[in-house]
Scaffold this active site. Structure first.
Site, PDB file in Angstrom:
ATOM      1  N   SER A  35       0.821  -1.215   0.000  1.00 50.08           N
ATOM      2  CA  SER A  35       0.000   0.000   0.000  1.00 50.08           C
ATOM      3  C   SER A  35       0.851   1.259   0.000  1.00 50.08           C
ATOM      4  O   SER A  35       1.999   1.237   0.414  1.00 50.08           O
ATOM      5  CB  SER A  35      -0.891   0.045   1.246  1.00 50.08           C
ATOM      6  OG  SER A  35      -1.787  -1.014   1.253  1.00 50.08           O
TER       7      SER A  35
HETATM    8  N1  SAH Z   1       0.863  -5.537   4.235  1.00 51.75           N
HETATM    9  C1  SAH Z   1       1.405  -5.958   2.981  1.00 51.75           C
HETATM   10  C2  SAH Z   1       0.392  -5.771   1.877  1.00 51.75           C
HETATM   11  C3  SAH Z   1       0.411  -6.880   0.919  1.00 51.75           C
HETATM   12  S1  SAH Z   1      -0.957  -6.935  -0.179  1.00 51.75           S
HETATM   13  C4  SAH Z   1       2.723  -5.240   2.688  1.00 51.75           C
HETATM   14  O1  SAH Z   1       3.124  -4.352   3.461  1.00 51.75           O
HETATM   15  O2  SAH Z   1       3.389  -5.614   1.723  1.00 51.75           O
HETATM   16  C5  SAH Z   1      -2.069  -8.003   0.672  1.00 51.75           C
HETATM   17  C6  SAH Z   1      -1.585  -9.403   0.919  1.00 51.75           C
HETATM   18  O3  SAH Z   1      -2.672 -10.152   1.448  1.00 51.75           O
HETATM   19  C7  SAH Z   1      -1.110 -10.150  -0.323  1.00 51.75           C
HETATM   20  O4  SAH Z   1       0.204 -10.544  -0.140  1.00 51.75           O
HETATM   21  C8  SAH Z   1      -2.058 -11.354  -0.400  1.00 51.75           C
HETATM   22  O5  SAH Z   1      -1.433 -12.529  -0.853  1.00 51.75           O
HETATM   23  C9  SAH Z   1      -2.498 -11.494   1.045  1.00 51.75           C
HETATM   24  N2  SAH Z   1      -3.738 -12.235   1.259  1.00 51.75           N
HETATM   25  C10 SAH Z   1      -4.883 -12.212   0.517  1.00 51.75           C
HETATM   26  N3  SAH Z   1      -5.800 -13.029   1.045  1.00 51.75           N
HETATM   27  C11 SAH Z   1      -5.250 -13.589   2.166  1.00 51.75           C
HETATM   28  C12 SAH Z   1      -5.687 -14.516   3.151  1.00 51.75           C
HETATM   29  N4  SAH Z   1      -6.911 -15.057   3.126  1.00 51.75           N
HETATM   30  N5  SAH Z   1      -4.849 -14.851   4.143  1.00 51.75           N
HETATM   31  C13 SAH Z   1      -3.599 -14.328   4.205  1.00 51.75           C
HETATM   32  N6  SAH Z   1      -3.113 -13.455   3.311  1.00 51.75           N
HETATM   33  C14 SAH Z   1      -3.922 -13.080   2.302  1.00 51.75           C
END
Ligand code: SAH
Length: 205
Positions: free
Chosen positions: A52
């Site tokens: 983000s």
């Molecule tokens: N906080 C992260 C944002 C990554 S984007 C950062 O700082 O980089 C959101 C993430 O959520 C992705 O990596 C995606 O794979 C993960 N995600 C999506 N659905 C999920 C689930 N059910 N359980 C765990 N992770 C999930």
């Protein structure tokens, strides 16, 4: 980043600003993106996922109102940037990521930065992490069609959960508070996140 994006955007919590100032965001993205790492936009982290924009990371963190003693659950580790910010503001962070390659990379980043108060796991985070519940704060960094009930159940009382909720194109950053047995929700602002995929999220396709 702090002076031009976060403070004008209304991020006021000193500890949050300090964390955003000290966690090296560029180290969480590939080297080719380093020149853009502190810009006011999301960045790709592979596997079709994104980190983000700094303001959103700071806003979600500020909404948790961490004081330092909390046990926090994060769903969606991604590259681990938001995790590193949270870990510097709480006692213990538990973080769950469904894509194994991303989690492996995040773990390397935690080692490199010598962050030791993070326990991570590859799984569908919409189930929470019942073995370590309850959590003083929960943050979900991907957006689902509704608030996963297991996360509300695993929230301590008092406790706060921050999650983007909505349809595939438009979502609202939502704060769920549990206090004296009552659960309340509050809409904060419109956002756009990658999908929360899982049993209590979107079905994979
Ligand atoms: N906080 C992260 C944002 C990554 S984007 C950062 O700082 O980089 C959101 C993430 O959520 C992705 O990596 C995606 O794979 C993960 N995600 C999506 N659905 C999920 C689930 N059910 N359980 C765990 N992770 C999930």
């Amino acid at each position: 980043m702090v002076q031009e994006q976060l403070i004008p955007g209304g991020i006021t919590h000193p500890a949050v600003l300090y964390a955003m100032n000290t966690v090296p965001r560029h180290l969480f993205v590939e080297e080719g993106l380093w020149p853009q790492a502190y810009g006011d936009f999301p960045l790709p982290i592979g596997e079709g996922q994104t980190i983000s924009q700094p303001y959103i990371v700071a806003l979600m963190t500020q909404l948790l109102q961490l004081k330092g003693h909390e046990r926090v659950l994060e769903i969606g580790t991604g590259c681990g940037y938001q995790s590193a910010v949270l870990a510097s503001l709480c006692k213990q962070l538990y973080t769950v990521e469904r894509i194994k390659t991303l989690l492996a990379r995040a773990r390397k980043n935690f080692d490199k930065l010598r962050i030791y108060n993070i326990l991570s796991r590859a799984d569908d985070g919409t189930h929470g992490w019942p073995e370590h519940a309850p959590f003083d704060a929960i943050i979900v960094t991907a957006s689902g069609p509704r608030i996963p009930q297991p996360l509300v159940d695993q929230l301590a009382d008092p406790g706060v959960l921050v999650i983007p909720v909505g349809d595939r194109d438009n979502q609202v950053l939502t704060v769920v508070r549990k206090d004296k047995g009552r659960v309340t929700t509050q809409a904060v602002e419109s956002v756009r996140f990658v999908k929360l995929v899982g049993s209590h999220g979107w079905t994979p396709r």
